[in-house]
Scaffold this motif. Sequence first.
Motif: not given
Length: 251
Positions: A141-156
């Motif tokens: 969402p937001g047309d961005v590509l996940p850039d690692g575990i930090g991004w996924w942690a941010g989603v949670a």
Amino acid sequence: MTISLDERAAFEAEMRRRGFRRVVDCVTGGGVIFGAGFWAVFTLLAVIVPVIVDHYGNEMGGGVLIGAEYSARWFAFTLGIILVSMIMTNHVAAGGTRRSLFTGSVVAAVLTGAVYGVLNVAAFLVERAVFTGFGWTWHAPGDVLPDGIGWWAGVALSELLVVTVYVMVGIAVAVGYQNHGVWTGTLLIVPALVLLAAVEVAAGTGTADDLLGHLRTGSGPLWYAFGLVVVAAAAGWMHVHLSRLRLRPTR
């Protein structure tokens, strides 16, 4: 038989603990069970829809989960209203304290938010795996590509903050109607909407962020800290209502 002050205090403490556990079990259990069902349905759609599209030789530019988190928070909000409406009158009438109802609701809201955050990440991972399997490019969402575990942690974390506030505000709305009736209860929804908008801007996700996100400045951690402030404010708003909870006669 005479009961000592220590025995009376111990009995009252045990009753408070039982009331607290009942609130946590009811609100968390209902929120998590129905929330898991919600995310299971969307995750299944995230698999089925791409399979159908690929079967007909087409390619998807975006996944079906883009709007799921928008819907999930309102689903949690509604469950907060329903679940607390089911128990609050019986809880107090049976001798449960308003304090245990409040503390139990806070814990239940946080636990529900944490589960929604994990399920949100799991659903995104499944959808990304499906896209990758078909050789497509998956955009978060937001047309961005996940850039690692930090991004996924941010989603949670974002989902945890948002859903926690939505559940607390839903509970406050339910108690507001219980305390004040239809007209005043409806007016009290206005400040509640401010809290919902504030947490969405803090988390960087949702309708309010779509409208006001351009005003965001500073780093992510700063806004997550602001999100915690909004969570505390939502807890305070819920406490204002629960501390004044009144029992009304049934018709």
